[in-house]
Design a protein around this motif. Structure first.
Motif, short mmCIF file in Angstrom:
data_model
loop_
_atom_site.label_atom_id
_atom_site.label_comp_id
_atom_site.label_asym_id
_atom_site.label_seq_id
_atom_site.Cartn_x
_atom_site.Cartn_y
_atom_site.Cartn_z
N GLY A 1 21.43 -16.61 -17.64
CA GLY A 1 21.04 -17.86 -17.00
C GLY A 1 19.65 -17.80 -16.41
O GLY A 1 18.85 -18.74 -16.54
N LEU A 2 19.32 -16.67 -15.77
CA LEU A 2 17.99 -16.53 -15.17
C LEU A 2 16.92 -16.41 -16.26
O LEU A 2 15.81 -16.93 -16.10
N CYS A 3 17.24 -15.73 -17.34
CA CYS A 3 16.27 -15.63 -18.45
C CYS A 3 15.99 -17.00 -19.06
O CYS A 3 14.84 -17.33 -19.38
N GLU A 4 17.04 -17.81 -19.19
CA GLU A 4 16.85 -19.16 -19.71
C GLU A 4 16.07 -20.02 -18.72
O GLU A 4 15.17 -20.77 -19.10
N LYS A 5 16.41 -19.90 -17.44
CA LYS A 5 15.76 -20.72 -16.41
C LYS A 5 14.27 -20.44 -16.34
O LYS A 5 13.46 -21.37 -16.17
N TYR A 6 13.89 -19.18 -16.46
CA TYR A 6 12.48 -18.80 -16.29
C TYR A 6 11.78 -18.46 -17.60
O TYR A 6 10.66 -17.96 -17.59
N ASP A 7 12.44 -18.75 -18.71
CA ASP A 7 11.85 -18.54 -20.04
C ASP A 7 11.39 -17.09 -20.21
O ASP A 7 10.23 -16.81 -20.54
N ILE A 8 12.32 -16.16 -20.00
CA ILE A 8 12.05 -14.73 -20.11
C ILE A 8 12.80 -14.18 -21.31
O ILE A 8 13.99 -14.45 -21.49
N ARG A 9 12.12 -13.41 -22.13
CA ARG A 9 12.77 -12.77 -23.27
C ARG A 9 13.73 -11.69 -22.78
O ARG A 9 13.36 -10.86 -21.96
N MET A 10 14.96 -11.71 -23.29
CA MET A 10 15.95 -10.72 -22.90
C MET A 10 16.24 -9.79 -24.07
O MET A 10 16.44 -10.22 -25.19
N TYR A 11 16.26 -8.49 -23.79
CA TYR A 11 16.57 -7.47 -24.79
C TYR A 11 17.79 -6.69 -24.31
O TYR A 11 17.87 -6.31 -23.14
N VAL A 12 18.73 -6.45 -25.22
CA VAL A 12 19.97 -5.75 -24.87
C VAL A 12 19.95 -4.34 -25.43
O VAL A 12 19.73 -4.14 -26.63
N ASN A 13 20.16 -3.37 -24.56
CA ASN A 13 20.16 -1.96 -24.95
C ASN A 13 21.54 -1.57 -25.47
O ASN A 13 22.50 -1.46 -24.70
N ASP A 14 21.64 -1.35 -26.77
CA ASP A 14 22.89 -0.90 -27.38
C ASP A 14 22.86 0.59 -27.67
O ASP A 14 23.79 1.14 -28.27
N GLY A 15 21.78 1.26 -27.25
CA GLY A 15 21.62 2.69 -27.51
C GLY A 15 22.01 3.53 -26.32
O GLY A 15 22.91 3.15 -25.55
N PRO A 16 21.33 4.68 -26.13
CA PRO A 16 21.66 5.58 -25.01
C PRO A 16 21.59 4.86 -23.68
O PRO A 16 20.64 4.11 -23.41
N GLY A 17 22.62 5.08 -22.84
CA GLY A 17 22.67 4.43 -21.54
C GLY A 17 22.12 5.33 -20.45
O GLY A 17 21.33 6.24 -20.70
N GLY A 18 22.57 5.10 -19.23
CA GLY A 18 22.05 5.84 -18.10
C GLY A 18 20.69 5.31 -17.69
O GLY A 18 20.09 4.49 -18.40
N ILE A 19 20.21 5.78 -16.55
CA ILE A 19 18.94 5.27 -16.05
C ILE A 19 17.79 5.60 -17.00
O ILE A 19 16.97 4.75 -17.33
N ALA A 20 17.74 6.84 -17.48
CA ALA A 20 16.66 7.22 -18.40
C ALA A 20 16.71 6.39 -19.67
O ALA A 20 15.68 5.91 -20.15
N GLY A 21 17.90 6.21 -20.22
CA GLY A 21 18.04 5.42 -21.43
C GLY A 21 17.60 3.98 -21.22
O GLY A 21 16.92 3.39 -22.06
N ASP A 22 17.98 3.41 -20.06
CA ASP A 22 17.62 2.02 -19.77
C ASP A 22 16.12 1.88 -19.56
O ASP A 22 15.50 0.93 -20.06
N TRP A 23 15.51 2.81 -18.84
CA TRP A 23 14.07 2.71 -18.59
C TRP A 23 13.27 2.92 -19.87
O TRP A 23 12.31 2.19 -20.13
#
Length: 263
Positions: free
Chosen positions: A49-71
């Protein structure tokens, strides 16, 4: 020369943070407009909802998780050479991007740029406490432009704890090895990254102006790590990169007391 087209704020969003929209507002209100995107491993209605409201591209991480993976995933989503990983709970002051570009363009070989910061506690800006004072003393040498590329000054900022506030950092990717962050640490993966980068030739560009607010609250990941004692073990492992083990253990005892202001 880098321009505004060369920089991205990469928002790392997780779960349903009540502070995410406040962060987005601060990025939209920069005096110099740069690219903005959002990366998440937990897509949900709030984030969408916030990405749509502010016209921000959203990318979904389907790979390695954790903080390092997300960053690392957030960095990989960027098409620009300059990247600031914006943590979902924090706030950037309007001049952050403009002052960042000015300082980075003053350097022949920039590695990272980062700023002084205040804490945000219960909605109130805290600009001075014991922890902030200690960190600013550790950063004193890097506050002088002539020391930005000196190895001893870069490592002095890290040898007694991580004085560099991670969300205040802008990465100059062409001068860094990727991925920037290594898996294994929970709270100190940024300290680990800066320690590795400090060995490289190039500049740590420190802006002594307070240009961001780092929110401290009970649900932050750092607070969780402190409560279950993982932080203490990670701190000791990092201190041993700078000191013999007996000295590192003594420093860690003192450093542990400073963490109490974060919980």
């Amino acid at each position: 020369m880098y321009t505004s087209a060369d920089h991205t704020f990469a928002i790392c969003a997780y779960g349903e943070s009540p502070y995410l929209e406040e962060l987005i507002h601060s990025l939209k209100e920069q005096t110099l407009s740069t690219t903005l995107l959002l990366a998440t491993s937990t897509p949900n209605d709030l984030i969408r909802g916030l990405c749509e409201k502010y016209d921000i591209r959203m990318y979904v991480n389907d790979g390695p998780g954790g903080i390092a993976g997300d960053w690392n995933f957030a960095v990989s989503c960027c098409d620009t050479p300059l990247v600031t990983i914006a943590h979902q709970d924090d706030i950037y002051k309007p001049a952050y991007a403009e002052e960042m570009l000015t300082r980075i363009n003053s350097s022949i070989l920039p590695l990272i740029y980062f700023t002084n910061y205040s804490e945000l506690r219960d909605g109130r800006e805290v600009n001075d406490n014991r922890l902030l004072s200690v960190k600013r003393r550790l950063l004193y040498s890097l506050g002088k432009l002539e020391n930005a590329g000196k190895r001893w000054a870069k490592r002095r900022a890290l040898e007694l704890g991580c004085a560099i506030c991670c969300p205040s950092v802008t990465l100059c990717l062409p001068n860094l090895e990727l991925p920037v962050f290594e898996a294994g640490f929970g709270s100190n993966l940024d300290w680990q990254a800066w320690e590795r980068i400090s060995r490289k030739e190039g500049d740590f560009l420190y802006n002594t102006n307070v240009l961001m607010l780092h929110r401290i609250h009970e649900d932050s990941e750092t607070s969780h790590l402190i409560r279950d004692n993982r932080r203490e073990a990670e701190d000791l492992a990092m201190l041993k990169k700078f000191w013999p083990a007996p000295i590192a253990e003594l420093i860690n005892l003192a450093y542990k007391r400073g963490q109490k202001s974060n919980g």
